[in-house]
Design an enzyme around this catalytic site. Structure first.
Site, PDB file in Angstrom:
ATOM      1  N   LYS A   1      -2.263   5.075  -0.531  1.00 20.40           N
ATOM      2  CA  LYS A   1      -3.702   5.399  -0.801  1.00 20.40           C
ATOM      3  C   LYS A   1      -4.075   4.462   0.911  1.00 20.40           C
ATOM      4  O   LYS A   1      -3.882   3.299   0.816  1.00 20.40           O
ATOM      5  CB  LYS A   1      -4.487   5.192  -1.638  1.00 20.40           C
ATOM      6  CG  LYS A   1      -4.192   5.834  -3.050  1.00 20.40           C
ATOM      7  CD  LYS A   1      -5.349   7.501  -2.992  1.00 20.40           C
ATOM      8  CE  LYS A   1      -4.356   7.506  -4.072  1.00 20.40           C
ATOM      9  NZ  LYS A   1      -6.171   8.819  -4.241  1.00 20.40           N
TER      10      LYS A   1
ATOM     11  N   ASN B   1       0.884  -5.776   4.343  1.00 21.91           N
ATOM     12  CA  ASN B   1       1.187  -4.885   4.220  1.00 21.91           C
ATOM     13  C   ASN B   1       2.757  -4.958   4.469  1.00 21.91           C
ATOM     14  O   ASN B   1       2.907  -5.307   5.684  1.00 21.91           O
ATOM     15  CB  ASN B   1       1.159  -3.326   4.233  1.00 21.91           C
ATOM     16  CG  ASN B   1       1.589  -2.579   3.979  1.00 21.91           C
ATOM     17  OD1 ASN B   1       1.796  -1.734   2.280  1.00 21.91           O
ATOM     18  ND2 ASN B   1       1.595  -1.546   4.496  1.00 21.91           N
TER      19      ASN B   1
ATOM     20  N   HIS C   1       5.764  -2.702   6.024  1.00 20.86           N
ATOM     21  CA  HIS C   1       6.392  -1.140   6.176  1.00 20.86           C
ATOM     22  C   HIS C   1       7.630  -1.136   6.382  1.00 20.86           C
ATOM     23  O   HIS C   1       8.279  -1.889   7.313  1.00 20.86           O
ATOM     24  CB  HIS C   1       5.400  -0.785   6.997  1.00 20.86           C
ATOM     25  CG  HIS C   1       5.663   0.812   8.033  1.00 20.86           C
ATOM     26  ND1 HIS C   1       4.944   2.276   7.018  1.00 20.86           N
ATOM     27  CD2 HIS C   1       6.383   1.630   8.821  1.00 20.86           C
ATOM     28  CE1 HIS C   1       5.491   3.328   7.716  1.00 20.86           C
ATOM     29  NE2 HIS C   1       6.789   3.017   8.978  1.00 20.86           N
TER      30      HIS C   1
ATOM     31  N   ASP D   1      -1.252   1.438   8.795  1.00 21.74           N
ATOM     32  CA  ASP D   1      -0.202   0.946   9.528  1.00 21.74           C
ATOM     33  C   ASP D   1      -0.427   0.301  10.635  1.00 21.74           C
ATOM     34  O   ASP D   1       0.500   0.382  11.509  1.00 21.74           O
ATOM     35  CB  ASP D   1       0.693   1.790   9.726  1.00 21.74           C
ATOM     36  CG  ASP D   1       1.667   2.062   8.574  1.00 21.74           C
ATOM     37  OD1 ASP D   1       1.262   1.121   6.902  1.00 21.74           O
ATOM     38  OD2 ASP D   1       1.858   3.687   7.826  1.00 21.74           O
TER      39      ASP D   1
ATOM     40  N   GLU E   1      13.408  -6.361   4.015  1.00 20.73           N
ATOM     41  CA  GLU E   1      12.364  -6.309   3.339  1.00 20.73           C
ATOM     42  C   GLU E   1      12.093  -7.652   1.785  1.00 20.73           C
ATOM     43  O   GLU E   1      11.670  -8.392   1.855  1.00 20.73           O
ATOM     44  CB  GLU E   1      11.109  -4.878   2.077  1.00 20.73           C
ATOM     45  CG  GLU E   1      11.211  -3.591   3.297  1.00 20.73           C
ATOM     46  CD  GLU E   1      10.733  -2.876   2.418  1.00 20.73           C
ATOM     47  OE1 GLU E   1       9.892  -3.277   1.559  1.00 20.73           O
ATOM     48  OE2 GLU E   1      11.245  -1.588   3.114  1.00 20.73           O
TER      49      GLU E   1
HETATM   50  C1  GRF Z   1       8.883   0.007   0.684  1.00 19.94           C
HETATM   51  O1  GRF Z   1       9.564   0.496   0.890  1.00 19.94           O
HETATM   52  C2  GRF Z   1       7.537  -0.741   1.315  1.00 19.94           C
HETATM   53  O2  GRF Z   1       8.431  -0.457   3.118  1.00 19.94           O
HETATM   54  C3  GRF Z   1       6.641   0.337   1.261  1.00 19.94           C
HETATM   55  O3  GRF Z   1       6.550   0.494   0.085  1.00 19.94           O
HETATM   56  C4  GRF Z   1       7.972   0.719  -0.801  1.00 19.94           C
HETATM   57  C5  GRF Z   1       8.549  -0.164  -2.006  1.00 19.94           C
HETATM   58  O4  GRF Z   1       8.277   0.570  -2.578  1.00 19.94           O
HETATM   59  N1  GRF Z   1       5.126  -0.185   1.403  1.00 19.94           N
HETATM   60  P1  GRF Z   1       8.428  -0.055  -4.848  1.00 19.94           P
HETATM   61  O5  GRF Z   1       7.640  -1.482  -4.285  1.00 19.94           O
HETATM   62  O6  GRF Z   1       9.536   0.222  -4.865  1.00 19.94           O
HETATM   63  O7  GRF Z   1       7.177   0.734  -5.126  1.00 19.94           O
END
Ligand code: GRF
Length: 191
Positions: free
Chosen positions: A87, A101, A103, A144, A173
């Site tokens: 959201k 955040n 991305h 973003d 990540e």
């Molecule tokens: C990841 O790909 C991240 O880049 C994005 O949400 C994804 C992770 O979702 N912001 P979750 O942690 O598995 O719920």
């Protein structure tokens, strides 16, 4: 000297892999933080995990800036960390510059409303990109859009599937996000 643990709120909407990765980094002593609150835009595996681990958890599909402010005040939150939160967040003035955040793409490309998860990887493959990765950025009022802090990059293979690329980016990540957060927290306490 041991660094003070920074109280963070993690905002989620999905599987919670990022949330769990942050906790793993905290447990390993690599991220000087404590998750004091998890906020879900819906009930999801991430919020279930938080409840099971005794973390204060709120489910809130929509929140005004004043409601966010009230919640973070009540839990003594210093930083908001978005982890798969889908959201748009109304950021209270008191938190400007302290909402982060990650991305799953190389912003400013492949970002914006509706660009999340596998949709990003699909678009990267369809565009014939030879490189992808992930971006840690500050969050402002546009999807973003906030200041880019750091990116990590990987190759896109000629025969990549969305799944294969997603796994390669997610591995990046898991290293990038806790490391950048630790650096941000350190800088903030040094100021
Ligand atoms: C990841 O790909 C991240 O880049 C994005 O949400 C994804 C992770 O979702 N912001 P979750 O942690 O598995 O719920």
């Amino acid at each position: 000297m041991t660094q003070e643990k920074v109280p963070i709120a993690v905002f989620v909407s999905g599987r919670g892999r990022t949330l769990r990765n942050l906790q793993t980094s905290i447990d390993a002593g690599a991220l000087p933080a404590k998750i004091v609150l998890v906020v879900g835009s819906r009930a999801c595996p991430a919020t279930s995990w938080a409840v099971e681990h005794g973390i204060a958890t709120e489910i809130a599909p929509r929140m005004s800036g004043a409601e966010v402010e009230q919640l973070i005040q009540a839990h003594g939150v210093a930083w908001i960390v978005l982890a798969g939160y889908l959201k748009r967040l109304a950021i209270p003035v008191s938190m400007h510059g302290r909402v982060v955040n990650i991305h799953p793409g190389l912003l400013p490309k492949f970002g914006g409303r509706g660009m999340y998860g596998d949709r990003v990887h699909q678009a990267v493959i369809e565009a014939g990109e030879t490189e992808s990765g992930c971006t840690v950025h500050l969050v402002d009022d546009v999807y973003d859009h906030g200041e880019i802090i750091e990116q990590a990059r990987c190759e896109v293979m000629a025969d990549d599937t969305t799944e294969a690329l997603a796994a390669r980016v997610f591995a990046l990540e898991c290293e990038l996000y806790p490391r950048v957060l630790a650096e941000l927290f350190l800088q903030a306490t040094a100021q």
